[in-house]
Enzyme design. Structure first.
Site, PDB file in Angstrom:
ATOM      1  N   HIS A 123       0.878  -1.168   0.039  1.00 42.91           N
ATOM      2  CA  HIS A 123       0.016   0.028  -0.207  1.00 42.91           C
ATOM      3  C   HIS A 123       0.999   1.082  -0.096  1.00 42.91           C
ATOM      4  CE1 HIS A 123      -2.943   2.903   1.733  1.00 42.91           C
ATOM      5  NE2 HIS A 123      -3.822   2.358   1.495  1.00 42.91           N
ATOM      6  N   ASP A 200       3.483  -4.092   7.850  1.00 42.36           N
ATOM      7  CA  ASP A 200       2.083  -3.615   7.564  1.00 42.36           C
ATOM      8  C   ASP A 200       1.049  -4.622   7.954  1.00 42.36           C
ATOM      9  OD1 ASP A 200      -0.439  -2.659   6.829  1.00 42.36           O
ATOM     10  OD2 ASP A 200       0.554  -1.642   5.113  1.00 42.36           O
ATOM     11  N   GLN A 203      -4.178  -5.544   7.171  1.00 40.04           N
ATOM     12  CA  GLN A 203      -5.180  -6.508   6.498  1.00 40.04           C
ATOM     13  C   GLN A 203      -5.015  -8.020   7.059  1.00 40.04           C
ATOM     14  OE1 GLN A 203      -7.661  -5.556   4.421  1.00 40.04           O
ATOM     15  NE2 GLN A 203      -6.902  -3.537   3.843  1.00 40.04           N
ATOM     16  N   LYS A 226     -10.316  -1.220  10.458  1.00 35.36           N
ATOM     17  CA  LYS A 226     -10.292  -2.271   9.549  1.00 35.36           C
ATOM     18  C   LYS A 226     -10.885  -3.623  10.561  1.00 35.36           C
ATOM     19  CE  LYS A 226      -7.096  -0.674   6.488  1.00 35.36           C
ATOM     20  NZ  LYS A 226      -8.017  -0.202   5.100  1.00 35.36           N
ATOM     21  N   CYS A 364      -4.667   2.170  -3.687  1.00 31.04           N
ATOM     22  CA  CYS A 364      -3.380   2.788  -3.226  1.00 31.04           C
ATOM     23  C   CYS A 364      -2.162   1.931  -3.179  1.00 31.04           C
ATOM     24  CB  CYS A 364      -3.739   3.123  -1.654  1.00 31.04           C
ATOM     25  SG  CYS A 364      -5.004   4.567  -1.422  1.00 31.04           S
TER      26      CYS A 364
END
Ligand code: PMP
Length: 405
Positions: A123, A200, A203, A226, A364
């Site tokens: 991202h 990261d 997700q 999220k 993104c």
């Protein structure tokens, strides 16, 4: 224990609505997840009963708010199995968490000619902060490529690392391809070479068990919104050994020990990195979202969402001219696709009119788009509340849209 989807859905009244006179099907949880009543009630209760600014106040309401705020730090520590609560920093979200690492780690540990390896499937939040610090420090950003299935080329990693490499930035799960990356192996290779790793996890944490100690991650970033929590809040996990050496990211209240015009000294971690009044309401309500994830069970959630992923993938593959981007053997709750001859924006717009919420465009992640030579995709993504029936409604709508072209 069987996954009780009806019970889970009962916590999300927002899902029971019609848009354009059609039942609303929400397939955009990867962008932001809906909020359960537990989170909404927690926010309301705080404001009805005991709101106050945290940490320094000397009254009942502020003390109670402080205790609740700090209890969420403990909850997050347990949730990702961090060694200590000082390693949990509250931020605005994944983006701010990564910017914090890039700025402060970069300030302390990067020098001219150093290299940062960044995966090709990141991202923008896990690319641009590294480019900014690289520019400031005269360092270089090196691409860690993936293959056409959407799998990182792990065999190349040892060759990309050299004496100048200081950090590897990689997503646990790709927001476009759905790939679950082999972060354990990446960290192992990195650590053999004295290289730090920033993951990261935006997700990942809501779909798969994360144990930062087992992973041996140096930094791990994620966003509450999220994870069925409020927006405006995120977490940065950082190993104590790094955080203690890193300079503050922002200056202001709470992050100081003493201030004078001659010299200012800084607070201990995690407060050194939490300048100003934090998002008190959202952090406290975030605790309720984490409770729900724990109650539903991350393994149970993963099993449910995998079933949905398999089901939707098989059905989509039957559609003529449909191409899925991201066919890694290990995937999480995201499917990106295009249909020959139809622009992703048109598909998204028409699906919306049929009540289906999807995401379209570059997500993104321009470097993923560049890899495949495309402008964008349609992306569907699942959450704890998604049902097979909703996938059927989506597939029916998709077939209708295809017929229109
Ligand atoms: N990384 C990934 C993989 C994401 O999916 C997102 C959200 N789309 C982000 C980072 C940025 O998260 P936030 O906007 O919550 O900071």
């Amino acid at each position: 224990m069987a996954y009780n989807i009806n019970k889970i859905r009962s916590y999300f009244p927002v899902l029971n609505q019609q848009v354009y006179n059609k039942p609303m099907v929400y397939l955009d949880s990867a962008a932001s997840a809906q909020k359960p009543v537990q989170v909404l009630m927690k926010e309301e209760k705080l404001h009805n009963d005991y709101y106050g600014n945290i940490h320094r106040a000397a009254h009942f309401m502020a003390d109670k708010a402080t205790a609740d705020f700090e209890a969420v730090r403990d909850k997050i520590q347990k949730f990702i199995n961090a060694e200590s609560r000082e390693e949990i920093i509250f931020t605005k979200g994944t983006t701010e968490s990564i910017n914090l690492v890039a700025h402060s780690f970069g300030e302390k540990f990067l020098t001219e000619g150093d290299e940062i390896i960044v995966s090709e499937m990141e991202h923008h939040s896990n690319i641009v902060p590294w480019q900014i610090v690289a520019e400031r420090k005269g360092a270089k950003v090196i691409k860690f490529p993936f293959n056409d299935l959407g799998v990182l080329q792990l065999n190349l990693l040892p060759k990309l690392i050299n004496k100048k490499t200081k950090l590897i930035a990689v997503a646990h799960v790709s927001n476009v391809l759905g790939t679950i990356n082999p972060v354990s192996e990446i960290i192992e290779i990195a650590h053999k070479n004295n290289v730090a790793v920033c993951i990261d996890g935006a997700q990942a944490v809501q779909h798969t068990t994360v144990d930062v100690q087992k992973l041996d991650a140096d930094f791990y970033a994620f966003s509450a919104h999220k994870m069925y929590g409020p927006n405006g809040v995120g977490v940065l996990y950082g190993k104590k050994k790094w955080l203690e050496k890193m300079p503050p990211y922002q200056g202001g209240g709470e992050m100081i020990s003493e201030v004078s015009f001659e010299k200012t000294t800084f607070n201990e971690i995690p407060y050194k990195f939490e300048a100003g009044t934090p998002n008190i309401t959202s952090v406290i309500a975030f605790g309720a979202a984490v409770d729900l994830l724990i109650k539903a069970g991350i393994s149970e959630i993963a099993a449910w969402e995998n079933e949905l992923l398999e089901y939707a993938t098989q059905k989509l593959k039957l559609i003529n001219g449909l191409k899925i981007y991201g066919e890694a053997p290990k995937k999480s709750s995201v499917i990106s696709f295009n249909i020959e001859g139809i622009h992703s924006y048109d598909l998204g717009m028409l699906l919306d009119k049929l009540g289906i919420a999807v995401r379209t465009g570059h997500h993104c992640a321009d470097t993923v788009m560049q890899h495949f030579g495309i402008q964008g995709t349609v992306r569907i993504s699942f959450g704890i509340y998604t049902t097979k029936e909703e996938i059927d409604i989506f597939l029916e709508a998709l077939n209708k849209v295809i017929l229109m072209f």
